[in-house]
Design an enzyme around this catalytic site. Structure first.
Site, PDB file in Angstrom:
ATOM      1  N   CYS A  46       9.977  21.015 -14.823  1.00  0.00           N
ATOM      2  CA  CYS A  46       9.522  19.902 -15.659  1.00  0.00           C
ATOM      3  C   CYS A  46       8.055  20.138 -16.008  1.00  0.00           C
ATOM      4  O   CYS A  46       7.627  19.969 -17.158  1.00  0.00           O
ATOM      5  CB  CYS A  46       9.612  18.564 -14.925  1.00  0.00           C
ATOM      6  SG  CYS A  46      11.157  18.241 -14.091  1.00  0.00           S
ATOM      7  N   CYS A  95      27.009  -4.496  -6.508  1.00  0.00           N
ATOM      8  CA  CYS A  95      27.221  -5.915  -6.770  1.00  0.00           C
ATOM      9  C   CYS A  95      28.656  -6.167  -7.211  1.00  0.00           C
ATOM     10  O   CYS A  95      29.311  -7.109  -6.757  1.00  0.00           O
ATOM     11  CB  CYS A  95      26.258  -6.403  -7.868  1.00  0.00           C
ATOM     12  SG  CYS A  95      24.693  -7.027  -7.236  1.00  0.00           S
ATOM     13  N   ASP A 122       0.854  -1.191   0.000  1.00  0.00           N
ATOM     14  CA  ASP A 122       0.000   0.000   0.000  1.00  0.00           C
ATOM     15  C   ASP A 122       0.881   1.229   0.000  1.00  0.00           C
ATOM     16  O   ASP A 122       1.955   1.244   0.573  1.00  0.00           O
ATOM     17  CB  ASP A 122      -0.959  -0.187   1.177  1.00  0.00           C
ATOM     18  CG  ASP A 122      -1.135   0.969   2.128  1.00  0.00           C
ATOM     19  OD1 ASP A 122      -0.328   1.882   2.255  1.00  0.00           O
ATOM     20  OD2 ASP A 122      -2.153   0.934   2.801  1.00  0.00           O
TER      21      ASP A 122
END
Lengths: 140, 276, 109
Positions: B94, B237, B66
């Site tokens: 924008c 990573c 939610d």
């Protein structure tokens, strides 16, 4: 023993191993002291309040917990392995009859989350949730 | 001489992708998300693809259900503020040209894509607008401002299936990305596939390894309590396997982003997702 | 006053008298615990939201003392039984002295 770099590393890692042992007595007693201060040493019953927390927390900085304490006036929450055990104190009004609240807390490591409720009649109740806090294998 | 890390020994002996699923149905504020679908035909070693949501603990999964509970929305709100903020020599925000951010529904699903012979990610599109049309400074690839806005724009495509073009002009970039995915790098001498294709579903220490899909980016990570970009995650990573990471916004990461987006073909966009 | 501190609340717009409703509250706040150190090794001082109060028609619903162990962007979900129409008032108190407020009306039939 000659203090070579290898030996230093071995000694050093031993020291680290000691430091990471869970639930050192010193910290546990801070929480016990805080609880005793709260209750004035009175007996604490169990079963009158409920605390829900994950068995394993995927990350220690956002651990969701839920407390339900019908009939409680005040609920104090502790985390017995945190640098400072106090987490929050909840005072409930009459319009929240289930005395329920959910929040998100920080847990520094695997430990117990302890809730102490002061009931309407002045007695105390206690609930405990053991939470394992993990460090992921690949954090990125 | 390749040094086999202890890590590999820990993974050996486990019989293929084991699955400890928590919930398997994701419904966000009434909309059903596809978190499991047949793998696209170009993936030879994987039959089914899964969203990273499926690999998280129940509590982490619940945070995404939610939009009030989802911690990412604090940053989406900030994205809305940036959208409306006038910046740069042209005196525009924008919003001056793009009155409704909702008009960007569908954009996230097709990125990265080839434009004028170059592969562009959403970050490039935003910075192009800022520098060329607003006369404003470019934002750093993984800055809080950039992730807030890529989060906001990505959100407009939530629920839509990932669907990037990998043929035609995109083909050479896709091939490069695929090559990067399967190339071993770093002191730990590992490729993306070693974990995310060969060992998804198993535990790597206390972490439940996912397929490394990018359908939820930018993602709110519990680890740093903020939105994280795709390239920032790639960088992390690579550092974890003790490799020298490529730069955010580099050709390598963009090619990898394209290849990974193609591995998620059909999964619903979950931006902004919640991961650990 | 810290920048970017914004409260958000979710309260149903209407309910029947005696219904149990769920209220969710959040405030965007870093909750600097006082445990972290900066690059030079100096402790970053504590700076948190230290108290959250929810009232309904001036009657207290919940009053929370927060410690640094409450996560970034403090979130509270709790229940209330509303006997009549009225207004919820939510107040957050910051270590730095700032006070943040939000209010929501509810129609009870």
């Amino acid at each position: 023993m000659e203090l070579t770099r290898r030996n230093l590393l071995v000694i050093g890692s031993g020291a680290i191993a000691f430091g990471s042992l869970p639930a050192m007595p010193a910290l546990a007693s801070t929480t016990d002291e805080a609880i005793a201060k709260l209750t004035g040493g009175a007996d604490i019953g169990e079963g009158g309040l409920n605390i829900v927390a994950p068995e394993i927390a995927e990350n220690g900085n956002t651990v969701p917990i839920s407390i339900t304490a019908p009939g409680a006036v005040l609920v104090t929450v502790f985390a017995d392995g945190n640098p400072v055990p106090n987490v929050a104190t909840f005072k409930f009004g009459e319009l929240n009859p289930s005395r329920s609240v959910s929040t998100r807390i920080r847990l520094a490591k695997t430990q117990n989350v302890v809730a102490i409720a002061q009931m309407n009649d002045g007695s105390f109740q206690r609930a405990n949730a053991a939470v394992k806090v993990t460090i992921g294998g690949c954090g990125g | 001489m390749t040094i086999k890390p202890i890590l590999v020994f820990a993974l050996v002996g486990l019989t293929g992708p084991a699955f400890a699923q928590d919930s398997s149905t994701l419904n966000i504020d009434g909309a059903n998300m596809v978190t499991e679908i047949a793998a696209p035909s170009h993936m030879e070693n994987v039959d089914t693809i899964y969203s990273g949501w499926r690999f998280r603990s129940t509590e982490t999964q619940e945070l995404e259900l939610d939009d009030f509970d989802n911690p990412a929305f604090v940053f989406i709100d900030q994205g809305i503020d940036f959208w409306n903020k006038v910046e740069g020599s042209a005196g525009k925000a924008c919003a001056s040209c793009h009155t409704n951010v909702e008009d960007f529904a569908g954009l996230r699903a097709t990125l990265p894509r080839v434009e004028g012979g170059k592969l562009v990610s959403m970050e490039n599109l935003i910075n192009d607008c800022r520098t060329e049309r607003m006369g404003a400074d470019a934002w750093k690839w993984s800055s809080s401002k950039m992730t807030a806005v890529t989060g906001l724009v990505g959100l407009q495509s939530r629920g839509m299936p990932m669907s990037v073009a990998i043929d035609g002009d995109a083909a050479p970039f896709w091939e490069r990305g695929k090559e990067l995915y399967y190339t071993r790098v770093g002191q730990l001498d590992m490729s993306c596939s070693n974990c995310h294709e060969d060992n998804y579903g198993v535990m790597i220490r206390a972490d439940h390894l996912s397929q490394g899909q990018i359908n939820g980016f930018p993602t709110y990570r519990l680890k740093n309590a903020k939105l994280n970009s795709i390239h920032a995650r790639f960088k992390g990573c690579m550092k974890n396997i003790r490799a020298q990471p490529y730069k955010e916004g580099s050709a390598e990461f963009q090619a990898l982003e394209l290849y990974l987006a193609s591995r998620a073909e059909g999964l619903s966009i979950e931006t902004p997702s919640v991961r650990n | 006053m810290a920048s970017g501190v914004k409260p958000r609340v979710k309260v149903p717009k209407k309910a029947a008298a005696g219904d149990v409703i769920t209220i969710k509250t959040l405030i965007s706040h870093k909750m600097e615990s006082g445990q972290r150190k900066d690059k030079d090794g100096k402790v970053i001082p504590r700076s948190i939201i230290n108290r959250f109060v929810a009232d309904f028609n001036d009657q207290n619903l919940i009053d929370v003392i927060l410690e640094p162990a409450i996560s970034t962007n403090p979130y509270f979900k709790f229940e209330a039984i509303v006997p009549e129409s009225g207004e919820f008032k939510f107040t957050w108190y910051d270590d730095d002295g700032a006070v943040y407020e939000a209010a929501k009306k509810i129609k009870v039939s």
